[in-house]
Design an enzyme around this catalytic site. Structure first.
Site, PDB file in Angstrom:
ATOM      1  N   PRO A 272      28.698  27.076 -17.458  1.00 19.74           N
ATOM      2  CA  PRO A 272      28.514  27.647 -18.804  1.00 19.74           C
ATOM      3  C   PRO A 272      27.065  27.771 -19.258  1.00 19.74           C
ATOM      4  O   PRO A 272      26.805  28.070 -20.414  1.00 19.74           O
ATOM      5  CB  PRO A 272      29.263  26.648 -19.688  1.00 19.74           C
ATOM      6  CG  PRO A 272      29.095  25.342 -18.990  1.00 19.74           C
ATOM      7  CD  PRO A 272      29.098  25.649 -17.514  1.00 19.74           C
ATOM      8  N   GLY A 273      26.112  27.522 -18.369  1.00 25.29           N
ATOM      9  CA  GLY A 273      24.722  27.771 -18.700  1.00 25.29           C
ATOM     10  C   GLY A 273      23.858  26.548 -18.930  1.00 25.29           C
ATOM     11  O   GLY A 273      22.669  26.682 -19.243  1.00 25.29           O
ATOM     12  N   GLY A 274      24.404  25.363 -18.769  1.00 20.47           N
ATOM     13  CA  GLY A 274      23.644  24.153 -19.029  1.00 20.47           C
ATOM     14  C   GLY A 274      22.442  23.982 -18.125  1.00 20.47           C
ATOM     15  O   GLY A 274      21.336  23.640 -18.583  1.00 20.47           O
ATOM     16  N   ASP A 336      25.086  25.673  -7.627  1.00 20.52           N
ATOM     17  CA  ASP A 336      26.106  24.720  -8.076  1.00 20.52           C
ATOM     18  C   ASP A 336      27.437  25.305  -7.639  1.00 20.52           C
ATOM     19  O   ASP A 336      28.068  26.075  -8.362  1.00 20.52           O
ATOM     20  CB  ASP A 336      26.025  24.563  -9.598  1.00 20.52           C
ATOM     21  CG  ASP A 336      26.963  23.486 -10.120  1.00 20.52           C
ATOM     22  OD1 ASP A 336      27.701  22.898  -9.316  1.00 20.52           O
ATOM     23  OD2 ASP A 336      26.976  23.249 -11.332  1.00 20.52           O
ATOM     24  N   CYS A 389      30.049  19.137  -8.207  1.00 16.94           N
ATOM     25  CA  CYS A 389      30.553  18.004  -8.995  1.00 16.94           C
ATOM     26  C   CYS A 389      31.747  17.392  -8.269  1.00 16.94           C
ATOM     27  O   CYS A 389      32.766  17.070  -8.871  1.00 16.94           O
ATOM     28  CB  CYS A 389      30.915  18.433 -10.419  1.00 16.94           C
ATOM     29  SG  CYS A 389      32.096  19.793 -10.520  1.00 16.94           S
TER      30      CYS A 389
END
Length: 463
Positions: A272-274, A336, A389
């Protein structure tokens, strides 16, 4: 005129304080859980859309119930099998499991849950004739709690709220730590913030929190852990872009990649852009952010707008170069990669139940496809940070070992306190804080005291 304004404000205040009856919350929660099963909707997607017609506090109450249901899914399913002679129809099953999660919680008085669950059954023509069954099952669950829990005391699925294959997979990968990993995954997650260094400093923001009476401690260069989680609308400065919500383990990514001033950076799976935002907050670089899902593109754009940052955001499959690449190579790439998300189960408790035993290997193939497609886009001497993750070796150490074996111009750089060539963070929650007097942003990136599960490998192109 003043009286009319006063009446309007009074009506608005009453509406804001209004709470949906518990029977409606149970009904909506059961319906949401049923759609997750029948329509295979992801838990995170369900949370985004559920209760769109509700006030914010009602939506929060509904989401709280759904989280509780997911964290006690195995127990509720086992209890339903024990308390109902024959498998009930799906609508009744979802209602019973929702109510069984609530009846053993401290959220509401037990017999309030019983009466409201009965009312919830009557709200739906598919379940109304089973209202008596719901009443009987819940009353028996209260009456026989000790005996029922005794029967479940050795049930590993109930203890860890995960299917047996998942438990065995974690046990095989971490024979010494598997129990603590699974126990932590069954708990509520902490709330960690990332301070936007372009608008504040960690120490200044801690002062803001102290003045607001909010207990917090610093656990990383920009990471602030709130001792008690709260909605983002109640976090000081969130709307102004002073902080974002991001796990401390994920915040290591920007520091590990550490692009040089003016560098061209690719964030290959950005939503989401973090991580995109963190890179732009810390470094004067140019970021191209890719995301394959058009809906999630909006999340990236909203994040950047709130923080006052800019990036070249594109909707594309990163591995399909013809769809987006314009021939420019990058100084640094952040990948990611898609994974089972086995390291963030406490944030998404449905993960063990929605994954299949073959998923780690299937997703590892997707990761390899992305790695092989993006590696030619790294400039000589440039870097690629691979992260997931996940805590499963197929999506971490085994993936990178295979890539290095087949890629002569790639080498792994030492990272972390131990300067290892790969870093696997298993979920951790310990007492500890970050002292900036002892560390600096140029020092080794240390593992924070509290984080979810992640894997990192920093690769450099040698020629």
């Amino acid at each position: 005129m003043p009286e009319k304004n006063s009446s309007t404000l009074k009506a608005q205040n009453i509406a804001a304080r209004r709470q949906l009856p518990l029977c409606m919350l149970i009904h909506k929660a059961a319906s949401a859980r049923l759609s997750m099963v029948q329509q295979k909707r992801a838990f995170a997607e369900t949370l985004e859309t559920v209760g769109e017609d509700l006030h914010s506090h009602e939506r929060a109450a509904l989401k709280s119930i759904l989280y509780l249901c997911e964290r006690t899914r195995a127990r509720s399913q086992a209890l339903t099998r024990m308390l109902v002679a024959r498998p009930p129809k799906p609508q009744v099953q979802a209602l019973l499991e929702t109510a069984l999660s609530l009846v053993y919680s401290d959220a509401y008085p037990q017999f309030t849950v019983v009466s409201q669950a009965v009312e919830a059954a009557r709200l739906d023509r598919r379940t109304e004739r089973f209202a008596g069954l719901v009443n009987a099952v819940l009353r028996r669950a209260i009456r026989e709690k000790d005996a029922l829990f005794s029967q479940l005391a050795t049930n590993l699925e109930v203890i860890f709220n995960a299917p047996l294959w998942w438990i065995e997979r974690v046990k095989d990968a971490y024979p010494d730590d598997w129990r603590s990993i699974l126990e932590l995954a069954a708990q509520k997650p902490p709330l960690t913030l990332r301070v936007n260094r372009r608008r504040s400093t960690p120490e200044d923001y801690l002062t803001v929190l102290r003045n607001a009476g909010i207990a917090a401690r610093r656990i990383g260069p920009e990471a602030i852990l709130l001792e008690k989680p709260r909605p983002v609308e109640n976090i000081p400065g969130f709307g102004m872009g002073l902080v974002s919500v991001q796990d401390a383990g994920t915040q290591m990514a920007a520091h590990l990649l550490a692009p040089q001033p003016g560098a061209e950076v690719l964030d290959a799976c950005a939503a989401p852009g973090g991580k995109t935002a963190h890179l732009l907050e810390l470094f004067d670089c140019n970021v191209t952010a890719l995301e394959i899902d058009p809906k999630r593109i909006k999340l990236i754009e909203a994040t950047l707008k709130r923080l006052g940052l800019q990036a070249d955001v594109r909707c594309a499959d990163a591995a399909n170069l013809a769809a987006w690449w314009q021939g420019q190579c990058f100084d640094a790439i952040l990948l990611d990669a898609p994974c089972t998300a086995s390291g963030i189960v406490r944030r998404q408790p449905d993960i063990p139940w929605t994954r299949r035993p073959e998923d780690p290997m299937t997703l590892a193939k997707t990761q390899a496809r992305l790695l092989n497609a993006l590696w030619p886009l790294v400039k000589p001497g440039g870097k690629l940070l691979f992260c997931t993750c996940s805590i499963f070796p197929e999506e971490g150490t085994e993936q990178i070992k295979a890539f290095l074996k087949q890629t002569p111009d790639a080498k792994a750089l030492p990272i972390g306190r131990n300067q290892s060539l790969m870093m696997t963070l298993i979920p951790r929650e310990e007492i500890g804080s970050y002292d900036e007097d002892e560390k600096s942003m140029k020092d080794t990136v240390d593992e924070p005291a509290v984080h979810d599960g992640f894997f990192y490998a920093l690769l450099q192109k040698t020629v």
